[in-house]
Write an enzyme that holds these catalytic residues in place. Structure first.
Site, PDB file in Angstrom:
ATOM      1  N   ASN A  56       0.878  -1.376  -0.349  1.00 41.47           N
ATOM      2  CA  ASN A  56       0.019  -0.135   0.237  1.00 41.47           C
ATOM      3  C   ASN A  56       0.736   1.332  -0.167  1.00 41.47           C
ATOM      4  O   ASN A  56       1.692   1.422   0.595  1.00 41.47           O
ATOM      5  CB  ASN A  56      -0.459  -0.344   1.522  1.00 41.47           C
ATOM      6  CG  ASN A  56      -1.920  -0.637   1.158  1.00 41.47           C
ATOM      7  OD1 ASN A  56      -1.874  -2.349   0.607  1.00 41.47           O
ATOM      8  ND2 ASN A  56      -2.962  -0.747   1.934  1.00 41.47           N
ATOM      9  N   GLU A  80      -3.253   0.336  -4.339  1.00 43.44           N
ATOM     10  CA  GLU A  80      -2.083  -1.049  -3.638  1.00 43.44           C
ATOM     11  C   GLU A  80      -2.058  -2.105  -4.821  1.00 43.44           C
ATOM     12  O   GLU A  80      -2.371  -2.420  -6.465  1.00 43.44           O
ATOM     13  CB  GLU A  80      -3.416  -2.109  -2.705  1.00 43.44           C
ATOM     14  CG  GLU A  80      -4.395  -1.547  -1.709  1.00 43.44           C
ATOM     15  CD  GLU A  80      -5.219  -2.307  -1.568  1.00 43.44           C
ATOM     16  OE1 GLU A  80      -4.850  -3.893  -1.492  1.00 43.44           O
ATOM     17  OE2 GLU A  80      -6.256  -1.825  -0.896  1.00 43.44           O
TER      18      GLU A  80
HETATM   19  P1  ADP Z   1      -1.090  -4.533   4.631  1.00 38.34           P
HETATM   20  O1  ADP Z   1      -2.910  -4.018   4.389  1.00 38.34           O
HETATM   21  O2  ADP Z   1      -0.155  -3.801   5.636  1.00 38.34           O
HETATM   22  O3  ADP Z   1      -0.993  -3.822   2.938  1.00 38.34           O
HETATM   23  P2  ADP Z   1      -1.281  -7.209   3.388  1.00 38.34           P
HETATM   24  O4  ADP Z   1      -1.310  -8.477   3.925  1.00 38.34           O
HETATM   25  O5  ADP Z   1      -1.772  -6.641   1.851  1.00 38.34           O
HETATM   26  O6  ADP Z   1      -0.916  -6.207   4.656  1.00 38.34           O
HETATM   27  O7  ADP Z   1       0.444  -7.232   3.249  1.00 38.34           O
HETATM   28  C1  ADP Z   1       1.312  -6.422   1.965  1.00 38.34           C
HETATM   29  C2  ADP Z   1       2.701  -5.973   2.351  1.00 38.34           C
HETATM   30  O8  ADP Z   1       3.362  -7.881   2.241  1.00 38.34           O
HETATM   31  C3  ADP Z   1       3.790  -5.749   1.580  1.00 38.34           C
HETATM   32  O9  ADP Z   1       3.635  -5.057   1.940  1.00 38.34           O
HETATM   33  C4  ADP Z   1       5.045  -6.177   1.380  1.00 38.34           C
HETATM   34  O10 ADP Z   1       5.979  -6.115   2.917  1.00 38.34           O
HETATM   35  C5  ADP Z   1       4.825  -7.686   0.827  1.00 38.34           C
HETATM   36  N1  ADP Z   1       5.212  -8.487  -0.054  1.00 38.34           N
HETATM   37  C6  ADP Z   1       5.591  -9.722   0.661  1.00 38.34           C
HETATM   38  N2  ADP Z   1       4.983 -10.323  -1.165  1.00 38.34           N
HETATM   39  C7  ADP Z   1       4.482  -8.774  -1.383  1.00 38.34           C
HETATM   40  C8  ADP Z   1       3.649  -9.302  -3.364  1.00 38.34           C
HETATM   41  N3  ADP Z   1       4.124  -9.923  -3.657  1.00 38.34           N
HETATM   42  N4  ADP Z   1       3.279  -8.033  -3.749  1.00 38.34           N
HETATM   43  C9  ADP Z   1       2.691  -7.096  -3.060  1.00 38.34           C
HETATM   44  N5  ADP Z   1       3.459  -7.062  -1.773  1.00 38.34           N
HETATM   45  C10 ADP Z   1       3.905  -7.730  -0.815  1.00 38.34           C
HETATM   46  N1  RBF Z   2     -11.687  -4.865  -3.744  1.00 39.26           N
HETATM   47  C1  RBF Z   2     -12.608  -4.986  -3.880  1.00 39.26           C
HETATM   48  O1  RBF Z   2     -14.133  -4.265  -3.247  1.00 39.26           O
HETATM   49  N2  RBF Z   2     -13.198  -4.949  -4.928  1.00 39.26           N
HETATM   50  C2  RBF Z   2     -12.540  -5.274  -6.295  1.00 39.26           C
HETATM   51  O2  RBF Z   2     -13.067  -4.925  -7.477  1.00 39.26           O
HETATM   52  C3  RBF Z   2     -11.485  -5.322  -6.218  1.00 39.26           C
HETATM   53  N3  RBF Z   2     -10.537  -5.934  -6.484  1.00 39.26           N
HETATM   54  C4  RBF Z   2      -9.107  -6.141  -6.804  1.00 39.26           C
HETATM   55  C5  RBF Z   2      -8.244  -6.194  -7.833  1.00 39.26           C
HETATM   56  C6  RBF Z   2      -6.801  -6.504  -8.132  1.00 39.26           C
HETATM   57  C7  RBF Z   2      -6.254  -6.980  -8.733  1.00 39.26           C
HETATM   58  C8  RBF Z   2      -6.092  -6.402  -6.118  1.00 39.26           C
HETATM   59  C9  RBF Z   2      -4.896  -5.775  -6.289  1.00 39.26           C
HETATM   60  C10 RBF Z   2      -7.068  -5.769  -5.300  1.00 39.26           C
HETATM   61  C11 RBF Z   2      -8.642  -5.992  -5.388  1.00 39.26           C
HETATM   62  N4  RBF Z   2      -9.112  -4.946  -4.321  1.00 39.26           N
HETATM   63  C12 RBF Z   2     -10.432  -5.407  -4.949  1.00 39.26           C
HETATM   64  C13 RBF Z   2      -8.959  -5.078  -3.346  1.00 39.26           C
HETATM   65  C14 RBF Z   2      -8.869  -5.803  -2.271  1.00 39.26           C
HETATM   66  O3  RBF Z   2     -10.050  -5.480  -1.660  1.00 39.26           O
HETATM   67  C15 RBF Z   2      -7.883  -5.142  -1.422  1.00 39.26           C
HETATM   68  O4  RBF Z   2      -7.027  -5.832  -1.750  1.00 39.26           O
HETATM   69  C16 RBF Z   2      -7.220  -5.993   0.182  1.00 39.26           C
HETATM   70  O5  RBF Z   2      -8.891  -5.675   0.957  1.00 39.26           O
HETATM   71  C17 RBF Z   2      -6.140  -5.827   0.753  1.00 39.26           C
HETATM   72  O6  RBF Z   2      -6.504  -4.958   1.275  1.00 39.26           O
HETATM   73 MG    MG Z   3      -2.067  -4.222   1.706  1.00 40.77          MG
END
Ligand code: ADP
Ligand code: RBF
Ligand code: MG
Length: 207
Positions: free
Chosen positions: A59, A135
């Protein structure tokens, strides 16, 4: 050594089209405001990517999201991405090993090669978030987290709008389809013009 003067700056940039981009823009049918280049620190979100979806997303900060150009509408995008690890000021960050790290590097940083990625920009209707988020899921297996590292993304094209779902599994299935679609789109000629050395450093080649 390559200059690292601007590596901390949180910003989005739009460069004028290169000749190559002009040539391929018609066939790729991407809107004129893309690619948008964004760089900023990886910040903490709700942690749902790993805990609920099994698809982690790096993020950007709220302030960076607020500064995005208005032409970047909410939705799901295919991108090129690079993670830069500050080895001097943040020695706890562990860069990936082997061929994901090109040999030529900027001073005090280890930057990965340019990797394929998908990005979600918006309010995540399935979770009804109150803040807009940006994200990036990088299509690569990282052994370690990279919170606090600098993420650079070239946003190449839009795949679809954000959707709501009746179940978590439907969201996961859609994201997995996005990943497959992004990998296909990123092989097109226009996508290949969207990782210029001026943004990602010349030291980093494509995977
Ligand atoms: P957050 O809600 O804190 O973003 P996530 O569960 O989405 O938590 O995990 C995101 C974290 O995972 C990133 O900030 C990064 O440090 C790590 N990470 C590891 N592999 C990946 C990847 N392939 N793509 C994105 N983030 C990754
Ligand atoms: N969240 C939604 O609510 N609707 C979506 O259509 C949606 N599409 C996504 C597509 C991609 C490729 C990614 C990476 C995320 C998407 N998300 C979507 C966000 C998802 O809810 C979010 O990554 C998680 O809540 C973790 O932060
Ligand atoms: Mg995240």
């Amino acid at each position: 050594m390559t200059s690292n003067a601007d590596i901390h700056v949180e910003q989005s940039l739009h460069y004028p089209d290169t000749d190559d981009q002009k040539k391929h823009r018609e066939t790729a049918k991407v809107p004129s405001h893309l690619p948008i280049y964004v760089q900023g620190k990886v910040t903490k979100g709700f942690g749902r990517g790993s805990s609920e979806l099994g698809i982690r997303t790096a993020n950007f900060s709220n302030s960076l999201v607020e500064s995005l150009p208005p032409q970047l509408e909410t939705g799901i995008y295919y991108c090129w991405a690079q993670v830069c690890y500050d080895t001097k000021n943040n020695p706890d960050l562990i860069p990936p090993k082997g061929d994901k790290l090109p040999k030529k590097q900027p001073e005090h940083y280890n930057c990965t090669k340019v990797l394929p990625a998908v990005m979600s920009v918006g309010w995540n209707p399935f979770y009804n978030n109150k803040m807009k988020s940006m994200e990036t899921h990088i299509i690569h297996e990282f052994e370690d987290d990279f919170y606090d590292a600098v993420l650079r993304v070239s946003i190449v094209g839009r795949l679809r709008g954000e959707r709501n779902y009746d179940s978590l599994q439907e969201l996961i299935d859609d994201i997995n389809r996005d990943i497959v679609n992004a990998q296909t789109k990123l092989t097109d000629d226009f996508s290949n013009t969207c990782y210029p050395g001026s943004f990602f450093f010349r030291c980093c080649s494509i995977e």
